[in-house]
Structure formats: structure tokens, C-alpha cells
Design a protein around this motif. Sequence first.
Motif, PDB file in Angstrom:
ATOM      1  N   GLU A 130      -9.313  -0.675  -7.154  1.00  0.00           N
ATOM      2  CA  GLU A 130     -10.055  -0.152  -8.303  1.00  0.00           C
ATOM      3  C   GLU A 130      -9.414   1.140  -8.819  1.00  0.00           C
ATOM      4  O   GLU A 130      -9.256   1.324 -10.030  1.00  0.00           O
ATOM      5  N   ALA A 131      -9.026   2.031  -7.910  1.00  0.00           N
ATOM      6  CA  ALA A 131      -8.397   3.298  -8.313  1.00  0.00           C
ATOM      7  C   ALA A 131      -7.046   3.050  -8.992  1.00  0.00           C
ATOM      8  O   ALA A 131      -6.717   3.712  -9.985  1.00  0.00           O
ATOM      9  N   PHE A 132      -6.276   2.099  -8.486  1.00  0.00           N
ATOM     10  CA  PHE A 132      -4.977   1.786  -9.105  1.00  0.00           C
ATOM     11  C   PHE A 132      -5.186   1.154 -10.485  1.00  0.00           C
ATOM     12  O   PHE A 132      -4.514   1.509 -11.455  1.00  0.00           O
ATOM     13  N   ARG A 133      -6.121   0.231 -10.572  1.00  0.00           N
ATOM     14  CA  ARG A 133      -6.410  -0.419 -11.860  1.00  0.00           C
ATOM     15  C   ARG A 133      -6.849   0.622 -12.886  1.00  0.00           C
ATOM     16  O   ARG A 133      -6.380   0.626 -14.029  1.00  0.00           O
ATOM     17  N   GLU A 134      -7.725   1.518 -12.472  1.00  0.00           N
ATOM     18  CA  GLU A 134      -8.191   2.582 -13.362  1.00  0.00           C
ATOM     19  C   GLU A 134      -7.020   3.457 -13.826  1.00  0.00           C
ATOM     20  O   GLU A 134      -6.920   3.799 -15.006  1.00  0.00           O
ATOM     21  N   ALA A 135      -6.129   3.793 -12.918  1.00  0.00           N
ATOM     22  CA  ALA A 135      -4.975   4.625 -13.273  1.00  0.00           C
ATOM     23  C   ALA A 135      -4.089   3.914 -14.282  1.00  0.00           C
ATOM     24  O   ALA A 135      -3.704   4.497 -15.301  1.00  0.00           O
ATOM     25  N   PHE A 136      -3.765   2.656 -14.017  1.00  0.00           N
ATOM     26  CA  PHE A 136      -2.831   1.946 -14.887  1.00  0.00           C
ATOM     27  C   PHE A 136      -3.486   1.388 -16.152  1.00  0.00           C
ATOM     28  O   PHE A 136      -2.794   0.901 -17.041  1.00  0.00           O
ATOM     29  N   ASP A 137      -4.806   1.498 -16.274  1.00  0.00           N
ATOM     30  CA  ASP A 137      -5.455   1.191 -17.552  1.00  0.00           C
ATOM     31  C   ASP A 137      -5.053   2.217 -18.605  1.00  0.00           C
ATOM     32  O   ASP A 137      -5.131   1.944 -19.803  1.00  0.00           O
ATOM     33  N   ASP A 138      -4.621   3.381 -18.157  1.00  0.00           N
ATOM     34  CA  ASP A 138      -4.100   4.408 -19.069  1.00  0.00           C
ATOM     35  C   ASP A 138      -2.626   4.103 -19.303  1.00  0.00           C
ATOM     36  O   ASP A 138      -1.815   4.184 -18.384  1.00  0.00           O
ATOM     37  N   PRO A 139      -2.227   3.727 -20.517  1.00  0.00           N
ATOM     38  CA  PRO A 139      -0.842   3.329 -20.767  1.00  0.00           C
ATOM     39  C   PRO A 139       0.180   4.444 -20.547  1.00  0.00           C
ATOM     40  O   PRO A 139       1.371   4.164 -20.395  1.00  0.00           O
ATOM     41  N   SER A 140      -0.256   5.681 -20.482  1.00  0.00           N
ATOM     42  CA  SER A 140       0.696   6.772 -20.276  1.00  0.00           C
ATOM     43  C   SER A 140       1.028   6.990 -18.796  1.00  0.00           C
ATOM     44  O   SER A 140       1.938   7.746 -18.470  1.00  0.00           O
ATOM     45  N   VAL A 141       0.322   6.311 -17.893  1.00  0.00           N
ATOM     46  CA  VAL A 141       0.591   6.441 -16.460  1.00  0.00           C
ATOM     47  C   VAL A 141       1.731   5.495 -16.076  1.00  0.00           C
ATOM     48  O   VAL A 141       1.653   4.289 -16.293  1.00  0.00           O
ATOM     49  N   ALA A 142       2.787   6.070 -15.486  1.00  0.00           N
ATOM     50  CA  ALA A 142       3.940   5.283 -15.056  1.00  0.00           C
ATOM     51  C   ALA A 142       3.964   5.072 -13.548  1.00  0.00           C
ATOM     52  O   ALA A 142       4.479   4.063 -13.059  1.00  0.00           O
ATOM     53  N   ILE A 143       3.427   6.037 -12.819  1.00  0.00           N
ATOM     54  CA  ILE A 143       3.518   6.013 -11.365  1.00  0.00           C
ATOM     55  C   ILE A 143       2.328   6.767 -10.791  1.00  0.00           C
ATOM     56  O   ILE A 143       1.824   7.688 -11.438  1.00  0.00           O
ATOM     57  N   VAL A 144       1.875   6.335  -9.623  1.00  0.00           N
ATOM     58  CA  VAL A 144       0.841   7.090  -8.923  1.00  0.00           C
ATOM     59  C   VAL A 144       1.307   7.364  -7.504  1.00  0.00           C
ATOM     60  O   VAL A 144       2.064   6.581  -6.919  1.00  0.00           O
ATOM     61  N   HIS A 145       0.902   8.497  -6.990  1.00  0.00           N
ATOM     62  CA  HIS A 145       1.142   8.856  -5.597  1.00  0.00           C
ATOM     63  C   HIS A 145      -0.194   8.821  -4.873  1.00  0.00           C
ATOM     64  O   HIS A 145      -1.180   9.377  -5.362  1.00  0.00           O
ATOM     65  N   VAL A 146      -0.196   8.189  -3.726  1.00  0.00           N
ATOM     66  CA  VAL A 146      -1.360   8.202  -2.855  1.00  0.00           C
ATOM     67  C   VAL A 146      -1.104   9.281  -1.811  1.00  0.00           C
ATOM     68  O   VAL A 146      -0.044   9.313  -1.187  1.00  0.00           O
ATOM     69  N   ARG A 147      -2.082  10.176  -1.672  1.00  0.00           N
ATOM     70  CA  ARG A 147      -1.930  11.322  -0.771  1.00  0.00           C
ATOM     71  C   ARG A 147      -3.141  11.442   0.141  1.00  0.00           C
ATOM     72  O   ARG A 147      -4.252  11.088  -0.235  1.00  0.00           O
ATOM     73  N   ALA A 148      -2.875  11.981   1.339  1.00  0.00           N
ATOM     74  CA  ALA A 148      -3.939  12.257   2.284  1.00  0.00           C
ATOM     75  C   ALA A 148      -4.749  13.449   1.790  1.00  0.00           C
ATOM     76  O   ALA A 148      -4.183  14.418   1.287  1.00  0.00           O
ATOM     77  N   VAL A 149      -6.046  13.382   1.909  1.00  0.00           N
ATOM     78  CA  VAL A 149      -6.910  14.476   1.466  1.00  0.00           C
ATOM     79  C   VAL A 149      -6.786  15.667   2.404  1.00  0.00           C
ATOM     80  O   VAL A 149      -6.633  16.806   1.960  1.00  0.00           O
ATOM     81  N   GLU A 150      -6.825  15.409   3.707  1.00  0.00           N
ATOM     82  CA  GLU A 150      -6.897  16.515   4.660  1.00  0.00           C
ATOM     83  C   GLU A 150      -5.657  17.397   4.663  1.00  0.00           C
ATOM     84  O   GLU A 150      -5.748  18.600   4.873  1.00  0.00           O
ATOM     85  N   TYR A 151      -4.477  16.851   4.422  1.00  0.00           N
ATOM     86  CA  TYR A 151      -3.257  17.657   4.424  1.00  0.00           C
ATOM     87  C   TYR A 151      -2.520  17.635   3.082  1.00  0.00           C
ATOM     88  O   TYR A 151      -1.602  18.406   2.887  1.00  0.00           O
ATOM     89  N   GLY A 152      -2.882  16.734   2.202  1.00  0.00           N
ATOM     90  CA  GLY A 152      -2.212  16.636   0.911  1.00  0.00           C
ATOM     91  C   GLY A 152      -0.884  15.909   0.968  1.00  0.00           C
ATOM     92  O   GLY A 152      -0.155  15.860  -0.012  1.00  0.00           O
TER      93      GLY A 152
END
Length: 161
Positions: A130-152
Motif C-alpha cells: 500500500e505504501a509503495f502504491r501510494e508513493a508511485f501514484d505520484d508521477p513525480s516519484v522515481a524511487i523510494v528508499h525503505v528505512r528503519a525507524v529506530e536507526y534511520g
Amino acid sequence: MTTNYPARPIAPRALKELRVTDDAGRPTLPFTDPEGDAPLRCCLRRSRPGERLALVSYAPLRRWAAATGTDPGAYDEQGPVFVHADPCPGPADDGVPFTGAHRTVRRYSAEGRILGGRLVEDTSAEGFEEAFREAFDDPSVAIVHVRAVEYGCFLYEVRRS
């Protein structure tokens, strides 16, 4: 669960370089993992006790920008990642790795500029989808990084197909 948004481990060429010198210019120092459970960015799984690992500084956006001819500017970050000290076969499947914990999905444009992000609170594979779909629904998004919350820390990237 097979994903519509495949996670990309650190590329083999970058791994080869990182196993010698990391992105901060430091020599790589392999060690034997006594406990296991380190998130490996080469094969997108947790380490097992006794495996040889290296903790290296990695600049994911810098490497992506260099390959695409862009300039990440101030968004050029580097941080610690665990990799196998020796070549490995890479991911065993095409599922969503490192679920079961809160993560952030950070969005970037084709120009290497940050476009925001989102906390993934539903830690199931479906929540990440769902998070990836939401990100790529925005045509200006080319890439996403998945990061750990606790350490970044950077875990993996997902690119627009």
C-alpha cells in the motif's frame, strides 16, 4: 507474498566495491557475526550466527544519482549497512523483506530531490504494498528508499517500473 514493487538489494558492482572500501573511504573490516539477526542489504534477509559480515558506510542516493546522471545535492546521505563479507547469491525470493517492524518509505524525484515520506504502520507485506502504491501514484516519484525507524538506516530501494 510476491510483490508488485520488487525490493532492490545493493547492486553486485557496488557490493564488490564496498567489500574493499566503503562510501566513506574506509577499508572494509570483515567480522564473524556471533549472534545473527543483522539485516543484510546484499541478500535482503537476516544474518545467521557464524556468517562473515561487514558493516560499511553506503550512500544509496549518490550511487543511484551517478547511474542516472543526476545530482542528489544535499540529499546525498551515507550510513551504515550490513553486507556479507564475501559474495552471496542475493535475495532468495521476490517478497517484501524486513516486514514486522515500522519503516519509513522516503520518496525521491528523478532529479534526486526528496518528495516526502511515510511511516509504514501496518508492518505486513500488504502494508508495504500500500505504501509503495501510494508513493508511485505520484508521477513525480522515481524511487523510494525503505528505512528503519529506530536507526534511520537504509534497508532497500524500490524503483518505478
